[in-house]
Design an enzyme around this catalytic site. Structure first.
Site, PDB file in Angstrom:
ATOM      1  N   GLU A   1      -6.081  -4.653   5.413  1.00  0.00           N
ATOM      2  CA  GLU A   1      -5.617  -4.449   4.032  1.00  0.00           C
ATOM      3  C   GLU A   1      -4.090  -4.605   4.023  1.00  0.00           C
ATOM      4  OE1 GLU A   1      -7.147  -1.055   1.823  1.00  0.00           O
ATOM      5  OE2 GLU A   1      -5.184  -0.731   0.897  1.00  0.00           O
TER       6      GLU A   1
ATOM      7  N   ARG B   1      -9.130  -4.097  -3.831  1.00  0.00           N
ATOM      8  CA  ARG B   1      -7.907  -4.503  -3.096  1.00  0.00           C
ATOM      9  C   ARG B   1      -7.703  -6.020  -3.128  1.00  0.00           C
ATOM     10  NH1 ARG B   1      -8.100  -0.203  -4.182  1.00  0.00           N
ATOM     11  NH2 ARG B   1      -8.158   1.649  -2.870  1.00  0.00           N
TER      12      ARG B   1
ATOM     13  N   SER C   1      -3.595   2.552   4.165  1.00  0.00           N
ATOM     14  CA  SER C   1      -4.876   2.150   4.761  1.00  0.00           C
ATOM     15  C   SER C   1      -4.694   0.818   5.463  1.00  0.00           C
ATOM     16  CB  SER C   1      -5.938   2.007   3.676  1.00  0.00           C
ATOM     17  OG  SER C   1      -6.211   3.272   3.132  1.00  0.00           O
TER      18      SER C   1
HETATM   19  C1  LIG Z   1       0.949   7.255   2.676  1.00  0.00           C
HETATM   20  C2  LIG Z   1       0.330   6.086   1.947  1.00  0.00           C
HETATM   21  C3  LIG Z   1      -0.759   6.294   1.119  1.00  0.00           C
HETATM   22  C4  LIG Z   1      -1.350   5.216   0.441  1.00  0.00           C
HETATM   23  N1  LIG Z   1      -2.434   5.452  -0.369  1.00  0.00           N
HETATM   24  C5  LIG Z   1      -2.992   4.422  -1.048  1.00  0.00           C
HETATM   25  C6  LIG Z   1      -4.114   4.633  -1.913  1.00  0.00           C
HETATM   26  O1  LIG Z   1      -4.604   5.729  -2.066  1.00  0.00           O
HETATM   27  N2  LIG Z   1      -4.611   3.567  -2.584  1.00  0.00           N
HETATM   28  C7  LIG Z   1      -4.106   2.322  -2.444  1.00  0.00           C
HETATM   29  O2  LIG Z   1      -4.598   1.400  -3.101  1.00  0.00           O
HETATM   30  N3  LIG Z   1      -3.052   2.095  -1.634  1.00  0.00           N
HETATM   31  C8  LIG Z   1      -2.486   3.101  -0.933  1.00  0.00           C
HETATM   32  N4  LIG Z   1      -1.430   2.865  -0.103  1.00  0.00           N
HETATM   33  C9  LIG Z   1      -0.946   1.476   0.069  1.00  0.00           C
HETATM   34  C10 LIG Z   1       0.152   1.031  -0.881  1.00  0.00           C
HETATM   35  O3  LIG Z   1       0.890   2.142  -1.362  1.00  0.00           O
HETATM   36  C11 LIG Z   1      -0.394   0.208  -2.059  1.00  0.00           C
HETATM   37  O4  LIG Z   1      -1.082  -0.939  -1.628  1.00  0.00           O
HETATM   38  C12 LIG Z   1       0.734  -0.223  -3.004  1.00  0.00           C
HETATM   39  O5  LIG Z   1       0.158  -0.772  -4.158  1.00  0.00           O
HETATM   40  C13 LIG Z   1       1.673  -1.248  -2.372  1.00  0.00           C
HETATM   41  O6  LIG Z   1       2.790  -1.375  -3.224  1.00  0.00           O
HETATM   42  P1  LIG Z   1       4.224  -1.738  -2.643  1.00  0.00           P
HETATM   43  O7  LIG Z   1       5.162  -1.793  -3.780  1.00  0.00           O
HETATM   44  O8  LIG Z   1       4.584  -0.828  -1.539  1.00  0.00           O
HETATM   45  O9  LIG Z   1       3.937  -3.209  -2.092  1.00  0.00           O
HETATM   46  P2  LIG Z   1       4.296  -3.830  -0.662  1.00  0.00           P
HETATM   47  O10 LIG Z   1       3.646  -3.018   0.406  1.00  0.00           O
HETATM   48  O11 LIG Z   1       5.738  -4.071  -0.567  1.00  0.00           O
HETATM   49  O12 LIG Z   1       3.530  -5.226  -0.789  1.00  0.00           O
HETATM   50  C14 LIG Z   1       2.109  -5.256  -0.804  1.00  0.00           C
HETATM   51  C15 LIG Z   1       1.683  -6.625  -1.333  1.00  0.00           C
HETATM   52  O13 LIG Z   1       2.051  -6.722  -2.702  1.00  0.00           O
HETATM   53  C16 LIG Z   1       2.840  -7.876  -2.921  1.00  0.00           C
HETATM   54  N5  LIG Z   1       3.805  -7.551  -3.974  1.00  0.00           N
HETATM   55  C17 LIG Z   1       4.669  -6.516  -4.036  1.00  0.00           C
HETATM   56  N6  LIG Z   1       5.382  -6.570  -5.182  1.00  0.00           N
HETATM   57  C18 LIG Z   1       4.959  -7.674  -5.843  1.00  0.00           C
HETATM   58  C19 LIG Z   1       5.308  -8.295  -7.085  1.00  0.00           C
HETATM   59  N7  LIG Z   1       6.251  -7.786  -7.879  1.00  0.00           N
HETATM   60  N8  LIG Z   1       4.648  -9.422  -7.450  1.00  0.00           N
HETATM   61  C20 LIG Z   1       3.696  -9.970  -6.653  1.00  0.00           C
HETATM   62  N9  LIG Z   1       3.323  -9.432  -5.480  1.00  0.00           N
HETATM   63  C21 LIG Z   1       3.951  -8.305  -5.072  1.00  0.00           C
HETATM   64  C22 LIG Z   1       3.496  -8.179  -1.587  1.00  0.00           C
HETATM   65  O14 LIG Z   1       3.866  -9.541  -1.467  1.00  0.00           O
HETATM   66  C23 LIG Z   1       2.366  -7.805  -0.636  1.00  0.00           C
HETATM   67  O15 LIG Z   1       1.437  -8.864  -0.558  1.00  0.00           O
HETATM   68  C24 LIG Z   1      -0.831   3.919   0.594  1.00  0.00           C
HETATM   69  C25 LIG Z   1       0.300   3.711   1.416  1.00  0.00           C
HETATM   70  C26 LIG Z   1       0.865   4.786   2.092  1.00  0.00           C
HETATM   71  C27 LIG Z   1       2.071   4.534   2.962  1.00  0.00           C
END
Ligand SMILES: Cc1cc2nc3c(=O)[nH]c(=O)nc-3n(C[C@H](O)[C@H](O)[C@H](O)COP(=O)(O)OP(=O)(O)OC[C@H]3O[C@@H](n4cnc5c(N)ncnc54)[C@H](O)[C@@H]3O)c2cc1C
Length: 318
Positions: free
Chosen positions: A299, A180, A229
């Site tokens: 996280e 992460r 998480s």
């Molecule tokens: C139901 C559920 C289940 C999940 N299961 C998992 C799992 O199994 N494993 C896991 O790892 N995560 C899981 N997650 C967390 C999440 O889905 C991941 O961390 C995902 O990668 C976040 O992506 P996002 O586009 O939603 O980013 P956001 O939540 O919008 O942002 C997260 C971070 O990424 C940065 N970011 C976003 N886009 C960019 C970009 N283009 N360039 C630079 N930085 C950027 C943001 O600034 C922020 O710091 C889960 C979430 C939910 C709601």
């Protein structure tokens, strides 16, 4: 609450921006928790060149925050000062596959849709994304992973635009992914990821993805307003277990609750504020530390300000 009109202050050059700029824009609907205040200025760049143009003209003192699908993010109730950037699906979701199975994918592509596309084309290595509800940019920043696989495993490069609008092609070494964690500078906005896939059988990949989805349905509150998480797993331990052993399953602060289904997930039960959710998270951290001496680390990324007069200090007492 509303911020001053930043767009009006920026000057004529914004007329050349091809994407969409919106002042005091409500970003809560763009996050899974559905809470938090507005973005002072919200920008959806049309494509990478538009993003680079915008950043190269934006005065250095204006803060920039990027969001993806908001699935690992809590926006504080006082909103986010400066510019919040969300890449448009249209300009940042292209997928190309070369003969050697080098796969290039735009950062706004949802992980789940990417997994499905790869499976249909018989390209293995991405089924784990079927369970992750973010987009590729968020996966790069978080090194998202599940079911024994992580974003970094198949990654051979990425592309990003920095705060000055300069484009960078990054190697896996420069990305420095760990659990992460990504070592690329915080101001880098990822625009593309480059992976190396391998040949697989579309039916077998579909079955693998179905298993991932079924596991999720069974074990996670996937239909709730949550942020995934909440805490990173401490070395050799599970955050959910520590929270559970602290007796906090179902524990509530205002409209926020520790999930009954998975204790490392916090939930907006309907009328939670961002403050409720953060207060709940800090209470969990406080109780776990008091009981075990272990400090859980968030996280979930928390962005923006508290409203005037509000503060949520770390490690609260129950
Ligand atoms: C139901 C559920 C289940 C999940 N299961 C998992 C799992 O199994 N494993 C896991 O790892 N995560 C899981 N997650 C967390 C999440 O889905 C991941 O961390 C995902 O990668 C976040 O992506 P996002 O586009 O939603 O980013 P956001 O939540 O919008 O942002 C997260 C971070 O990424 C940065 N970011 C976003 N886009 C960019 C970009 N283009 N360039 C630079 N930085 C950027 C943001 O600034 C922020 O710091 C889960 C979430 C939910 C709601």
């Amino acid at each position: 609450m509303a911020f001053g009109d930043l767009l009006a202050k920026l000057g004529d050059w914004t007329g050349k921006v091809r994407g969409r700029l919106q002042s005091n824009f409500d970003i809560a609907p763009y996050t899974w928790f559905r809470v938090g205040g507005p973005a002072q200025l919200f920008f959806n760049p049309a494509d990478e060149a538009d993003l680079a143009f915008f950043l190269s003209h934006l005065p250095a003192e204006v803060p920039v925050t990027v969001i993806g699908l908001g699935s690992n993010m809590l926006v504080r109730d006082g909103g986010v000062e400066g510019v919040v950037i969300r890449l448009s699906g249209k300009g940042f979701s292209e997928v190309t596959v070369a003969d050697d199975l080098t796969v290039t994918v735009g950062s706004a592509m949802p992980d789940m849709r990417f997994a499905t596309q790869m499976a249909k084309q018989g390209i293995a290595g991405f089924a784990f994304y079927k369970g992750i509800p973010g987009a590729i940019g968020g996966a790069l920043r978080m090194n998202a992973g599940a079911h024994g696989a992580e974003t970094k495993d198949r990654l051979i490069g990425a592309r990003a635009v920095d705060r000055q609008g300069k484009i960078h092609d990054l190697t896996p070494e420069a990305l420095g992914h760990a659990y992460r964690f990504c070592a690329a500078p915080n101001d880098f906005i990822f625009t593309k990821a480059i992976y190396r896939g391998e040949r697989g059988d579309p039916d077998a990949l579909k079955a693998e993805m179905n298993e991932v989805s079924a596991y999720r349905e069974e074990n996670q509150p996937t239909k709730e307003r949550t942020g995934g998480s909440t805490f990173k797993n401490p070395d050799g331990m599970s955050a959910w277990k520590l929270v559970d052993e602290a007796g906090l399953r179902g524990f509530k602060v205002g409209g926020a609750q520790v999930s009954e289904k998975h204790t490392n997930f916090l939930i907006n039960t309907g009328d939670a504020t961002a403050e409720d959710i953060e207060r709940l998270g800090e209470t969990v951290r406080g109780k776990v530390r008091a009981q075990t001496g272990i400090e859980l680390h968030w996280e979930i990324k928390r962005i923006g300000h508290f409203p005037d007069g509000v503060d949520v200090p770390p490690f609260l007492d129950v």
